[in-house]
Scaffold this active site. Structure first.
Site, short mmCIF file in Angstrom:
data_model
loop_
_atom_site.label_atom_id
_atom_site.label_comp_id
_atom_site.label_asym_id
_atom_site.label_seq_id
_atom_site.Cartn_x
_atom_site.Cartn_y
_atom_site.Cartn_z
N GLY A 92 1.07 -1.16 -0.22
CA GLY A 92 -0.41 0.19 -0.14
C GLY A 92 0.93 1.51 0.08
N TYR A 93 0.59 2.11 -0.44
CA TYR A 93 0.93 3.62 0.06
C TYR A 93 0.59 4.60 0.54
CZ TYR A 93 3.11 2.03 -4.51
OH TYR A 93 3.63 1.19 -5.08
N ILE A 94 1.40 5.37 1.76
CA ILE A 94 0.97 6.07 2.41
C ILE A 94 0.80 6.93 1.41
CG2 ILE A 94 2.11 7.54 4.31
CD1 ILE A 94 3.18 4.71 5.11
N GLU A 119 -3.50 4.46 2.11
CA GLU A 119 -4.66 5.33 1.24
C GLU A 119 -5.37 4.00 0.46
OE1 GLU A 119 -2.36 6.90 -2.21
OE2 GLU A 119 -1.30 8.74 -0.90
#
Length: 156
Positions: free
Chosen positions: A28-30, A82
């Protein structure tokens, strides 16, 4: 400053029988802002935090920093990410002096398979395996951070 130099290709044809290793990856992407991403990855029961900078004009080279972090911290950080997740199996295939990382995507990106090869310089020659198709280096649609926002299944 550590640089990632890689080229990316679509995969056409059989590659699994050529793989010497494989692993499942959830990431996932912060932050997935263009030009600076912060990624959390869980791969084979281990956690990683990665920061990537903007690609150069060719799309081949960019800053990359990665550190292994405790699995429990990676799981905690995944909760801060996100919306959207990248779920894939990565196959490692040797070709000449290089290793191609072949990513088979699942979920909203099912049907997409891409291969990347990391290089020591932008002009370094390499042998393409027979399953390599069209080059998509620099096409941001194929960046994992973009596939999270605009999955392959939504493409026309």
């Amino acid at each position: 400053m550590p640089q990632e130099i890689e080229r990316k290709f679509l995969v056409e044809g059989e590659y699994k029988s050529q793989a010497y290793a494989q692993s499942r990856i959830i990431q996932g992407y912060i932050s997935s802002a263009r030009g600076r991403t912060v990624r959390v990855r869980i791969r084979d029961g281990r956690g990683y935090l990665t920061i990537k900078g903007a690609s150069d004009s060719s799309g081949i080279s960019r800053y990359e920093w990665e550190k292994e972090i405790p699995l429990n911290e990676a799981k905690d950080l995944m909760r801060l990410c996100e919306p959207g997740v990248i779920d894939k199996t990565r196959y490692l295939v040797r070709s000449g002096q290089h290793v191609f990382e072949v990513d088979e995507f699942y979920g909203e990106n099912e049907g997409l398979t891409v291969a990347e090869v990391e290089l020591a310089s932008e002009n370094e020659p390499f042998e393409k395996p027979d399953f390599i198709g069209r080059e998509v280096t620099g096409d941001i649609r194929y960046y994992n951070s973009q596939l999270m926002k605009h999955p392959f299944k939504e493409w026309e």
